[in-house]
Scaffold this motif. Structure first.
Motif, PDB file in Angstrom:
ATOM      1  N   VAL A 102      -3.388   6.811  -5.844  1.00 40.53           N
ATOM      2  CA  VAL A 102      -3.746   5.527  -6.442  1.00 40.53           C
ATOM      3  C   VAL A 102      -2.965   4.427  -5.741  1.00 40.53           C
ATOM      4  O   VAL A 102      -1.894   4.673  -5.179  1.00 40.53           O
ATOM      5  CB  VAL A 102      -3.461   5.482  -7.967  1.00 40.53           C
ATOM      6  N   GLU A 103      -3.510   3.235  -5.776  1.00 39.71           N
ATOM      7  CA  GLU A 103      -2.818   2.086  -5.216  1.00 39.71           C
ATOM      8  C   GLU A 103      -1.578   1.788  -6.048  1.00 39.71           C
ATOM      9  O   GLU A 103      -1.590   1.951  -7.272  1.00 39.71           O
ATOM     10  CB  GLU A 103      -3.732   0.852  -5.216  1.00 39.71           C
ATOM     11  N   TYR A 104      -0.525   1.349  -5.393  1.00 45.75           N
ATOM     12  CA  TYR A 104       0.672   0.921  -6.100  1.00 45.75           C
ATOM     13  C   TYR A 104       0.310  -0.256  -6.993  1.00 45.75           C
ATOM     14  O   TYR A 104      -0.456  -1.140  -6.607  1.00 45.75           O
ATOM     15  CB  TYR A 104       1.758   0.499  -5.101  1.00 45.75           C
ATOM     16  N   SER A 105       0.872  -0.296  -8.205  1.00 49.49           N
ATOM     17  CA  SER A 105       0.593  -1.376  -9.138  1.00 49.49           C
ATOM     18  C   SER A 105       1.892  -1.905  -9.741  1.00 49.49           C
ATOM     19  O   SER A 105       2.571  -1.192 -10.480  1.00 49.49           O
ATOM     20  CB  SER A 105      -0.329  -0.884 -10.258  1.00 49.49           C
ATOM     21  N   ARG A 106       2.205  -3.151  -9.412  1.00 51.13           N
ATOM     22  CA  ARG A 106       3.388  -3.802  -9.989  1.00 51.13           C
ATOM     23  C   ARG A 106       3.226  -3.892 -11.510  1.00 51.13           C
ATOM     24  O   ARG A 106       4.196  -3.753 -12.250  1.00 51.13           O
ATOM     25  CB  ARG A 106       3.570  -5.192  -9.380  1.00 51.13           C
ATOM     26  N   GLU A 107       2.012  -4.110 -11.970  1.00 46.44           N
ATOM     27  CA  GLU A 107       1.756  -4.239 -13.404  1.00 46.44           C
ATOM     28  C   GLU A 107       2.082  -2.938 -14.152  1.00 46.44           C
ATOM     29  O   GLU A 107       2.648  -2.966 -15.242  1.00 46.44           O
ATOM     30  CB  GLU A 107       0.300  -4.646 -13.667  1.00 46.44           C
ATOM     31  N   LYS A 108       1.716  -1.799 -13.562  1.00 43.91           N
ATOM     32  CA  LYS A 108       2.037  -0.509 -14.188  1.00 43.91           C
ATOM     33  C   LYS A 108       3.549  -0.302 -14.253  1.00 43.91           C
ATOM     34  O   LYS A 108       4.074   0.182 -15.250  1.00 43.91           O
ATOM     35  CB  LYS A 108       1.397   0.650 -13.418  1.00 43.91           C
TER      36      LYS A 108
ATOM     37  N   VAL B 131       3.022  -7.767   1.433  1.00 44.75           N
ATOM     38  CA  VAL B 131       3.564  -6.587   2.102  1.00 44.75           C
ATOM     39  C   VAL B 131       2.720  -5.384   1.702  1.00 44.75           C
ATOM     40  O   VAL B 131       2.179  -5.329   0.605  1.00 44.75           O
ATOM     41  CB  VAL B 131       5.049  -6.340   1.741  1.00 44.75           C
ATOM     42  N   MET B 132       2.626  -4.456   2.600  1.00 47.19           N
ATOM     43  CA  MET B 132       1.838  -3.267   2.329  1.00 47.19           C
ATOM     44  C   MET B 132       2.725  -2.217   1.661  1.00 47.19           C
ATOM     45  O   MET B 132       3.621  -1.666   2.301  1.00 47.19           O
ATOM     46  CB  MET B 132       1.237  -2.714   3.619  1.00 47.19           C
ATOM     47  N   LEU B 133       2.471  -2.009   0.395  1.00 46.37           N
ATOM     48  CA  LEU B 133       3.208  -0.983  -0.336  1.00 46.37           C
ATOM     49  C   LEU B 133       2.470   0.338  -0.187  1.00 46.37           C
ATOM     50  O   LEU B 133       1.245   0.363  -0.014  1.00 46.37           O
ATOM     51  CB  LEU B 133       3.339  -1.382  -1.803  1.00 46.37           C
ATOM     52  N   PRO B 134       3.201   1.434  -0.241  1.00 44.53           N
ATOM     53  CA  PRO B 134       2.551   2.732  -0.025  1.00 44.53           C
ATOM     54  C   PRO B 134       1.618   3.125  -1.169  1.00 44.53           C
ATOM     55  O   PRO B 134       1.725   2.628  -2.288  1.00 44.53           O
ATOM     56  CB  PRO B 134       3.737   3.699   0.056  1.00 44.53           C
ATOM     57  N   VAL B 135       0.714   4.020  -0.872  1.00 50.75           N
ATOM     58  CA  VAL B 135      -0.161   4.606  -1.873  1.00 50.75           C
ATOM     59  C   VAL B 135       0.676   5.611  -2.667  1.00 50.75           C
ATOM     60  O   VAL B 135       1.512   6.319  -2.103  1.00 50.75           O
ATOM     61  CB  VAL B 135      -1.367   5.307  -1.197  1.00 50.75           C
ATOM     62  N   VAL B 136       0.463   5.674  -3.972  1.00 53.35           N
ATOM     63  CA  VAL B 136       1.225   6.567  -4.837  1.00 53.35           C
ATOM     64  C   VAL B 136       0.477   7.888  -4.973  1.00 53.35           C
ATOM     65  O   VAL B 136      -0.713   7.904  -5.321  1.00 53.35           O
ATOM     66  CB  VAL B 136       1.443   5.932  -6.227  1.00 53.35           C
ATOM     67  N   VAL B 137       1.177   8.987  -4.688  1.00 52.08           N
ATOM     68  CA  VAL B 137       0.598  10.325  -4.827  1.00 52.08           C
ATOM     69  C   VAL B 137       1.058  10.880  -6.163  1.00 52.08           C
ATOM     70  O   VAL B 137       2.247  11.097  -6.394  1.00 52.08           O
ATOM     71  CB  VAL B 137       1.039  11.260  -3.679  1.00 52.08           C
TER      72      VAL B 137
ATOM     73  N   SER C  46       4.843   9.961  -6.823  1.00 50.34           N
ATOM     74  CA  SER C  46       5.142   9.231  -8.057  1.00 50.34           C
ATOM     75  C   SER C  46       6.529   9.601  -8.581  1.00 50.34           C
ATOM     76  O   SER C  46       7.198   8.777  -9.211  1.00 50.34           O
ATOM     77  CB  SER C  46       4.077   9.504  -9.121  1.00 50.34           C
ATOM     78  N   GLU C  47       6.984  10.825  -8.289  1.00 51.04           N
ATOM     79  CA  GLU C  47       8.315  11.249  -8.723  1.00 51.04           C
ATOM     80  C   GLU C  47       9.401  10.371  -8.100  1.00 51.04           C
ATOM     81  O   GLU C  47      10.399  10.061  -8.736  1.00 51.04           O
ATOM     82  CB  GLU C  47       8.588  12.721  -8.356  1.00 51.04           C
ATOM     83  N   ARG C  48       9.196   9.958  -6.851  1.00 53.29           N
ATOM     84  CA  ARG C  48      10.178   9.102  -6.173  1.00 53.29           C
ATOM     85  C   ARG C  48      10.256   7.737  -6.858  1.00 53.29           C
ATOM     86  O   ARG C  48      11.339   7.194  -7.051  1.00 53.29           O
ATOM     87  CB  ARG C  48       9.799   8.948  -4.692  1.00 53.29           C
ATOM     88  N   ILE C  49       9.108   7.205  -7.238  1.00 52.94           N
ATOM     89  CA  ILE C  49       9.098   5.931  -7.961  1.00 52.94           C
ATOM     90  C   ILE C  49       9.781   6.100  -9.306  1.00 52.94           C
ATOM     91  O   ILE C  49      10.567   5.246  -9.730  1.00 52.94           O
ATOM     92  CB  ILE C  49       7.664   5.386  -8.114  1.00 52.94           C
ATOM     93  N   GLY C  50       9.528   7.218  -9.980  1.00 46.85           N
ATOM     94  CA  GLY C  50      10.196   7.499 -11.249  1.00 46.85           C
ATOM     95  C   GLY C  50      11.705   7.537 -11.105  1.00 46.85           C
ATOM     96  O   GLY C  50      12.435   7.017 -11.955  1.00 46.85           O
ATOM     97  N   GLU C  51      12.187   8.137 -10.024  1.00 48.24           N
ATOM     98  CA  GLU C  51      13.634   8.185  -9.771  1.00 48.24           C
ATOM     99  C   GLU C  51      14.205   6.781  -9.570  1.00 48.24           C
ATOM    100  O   GLU C  51      15.285   6.465 -10.076  1.00 48.24           O
ATOM    101  CB  GLU C  51      13.929   9.037  -8.532  1.00 48.24           C
ATOM    102  N   LEU C  52      13.474   5.951  -8.832  1.00 44.44           N
ATOM    103  CA  LEU C  52      13.925   4.570  -8.601  1.00 44.44           C
ATOM    104  C   LEU C  52      13.960   3.784  -9.904  1.00 44.44           C
ATOM    105  O   LEU C  52      14.888   3.008 -10.155  1.00 44.44           O
ATOM    106  CB  LEU C  52      13.021   3.881  -7.572  1.00 44.44           C
ATOM    107  N   VAL C  53      12.956   3.999 -10.750  1.00 43.32           N
ATOM    108  CA  VAL C  53      12.917   3.321 -12.058  1.00 43.32           C
ATOM    109  C   VAL C  53      14.104   3.767 -12.902  1.00 43.32           C
ATOM    110  O   VAL C  53      14.786   2.945 -13.520  1.00 43.32           O
ATOM    111  CB  VAL C  53      11.584   3.603 -12.796  1.00 43.32           C
TER     112      VAL C  53
END
Length: 153
Positions: free
Chosen positions: A59-65, A46-52, A105-112
């Motif tokens: 940067v590319e989204y990274s499951r490892e990060k 699946v195409m995950l969005p680029v992280v701003v 990246s803030e949105r990903i942080g909120e989800l985490v």
């Protein structure tokens, strides 16, 4: 599929199983040339969005990060690896359903933070302390009080 041992370009499938709730095909293979066996995994890409990032870089989204962030926050906490993988999968599912090409990246942080709050309150506070760059004990107290309030509800 090329054999990872001898490079032969024609291997046979011995067994196929669905794993990860049916989203991944696990295949046992055998090379007719060297007779070695190996396992391959096939999953939908699946195409995950680029992280701003906050500084505007992309940067590319990274499951490892993402997994590293969970691991650090959950260090020495009683949370299974399967629970962490499930939380990461929920975050990725949310990112895919957003159907955006870029995500802050803030949105990903909120989800985490949302997932950590469900998994382990201590890990949530650890992550929040880094995410919000706490400067004093008062900020820690505020987050702890918020966690205690949500626990009482």
């Amino acid at each position: 599929m090329h054999c990872p041992f001898c490079g032969h370009d024609d291997t046979s499938v011995l067994e196929t199983r669905l794993t990860d709730g049916g989203s991944v095909n696990r295949r046992r293979r055998r090379c007719p040339s060297c007779d070695k066996r190996f396992t391959t995994y096939e999953r939908i890409e699946v195409m995950l969005p680029v992280v701003v990032k906050r500084d505007g870089s992309r940067v590319e989204y990274s499951r490892e990060k993402l997994k590293a962030s969970f691991t650090l926050a959950l260090r020495k906490r009683p949370v299974s690896a399967a629970a962490v993988d499930d939380a990461i999968q929920r975050i990725e599912d949310k990112l895919v359903t957003m159907a955006a090409k870029e995500v802050p990246s803030e949105r990903i942080g909120e989800l985490v933070m949302r997932e950590l709050k469900k998994l382990d309150k201590i890990a949530y506070i650890r992550f929040a302390s880094v995410y919000f760059s706490f400067n004093d004990v008062g900020e820690f107290k505020e987050v702890i009080q918020e966690v205690e309030k949500s626990r009482r509800r």
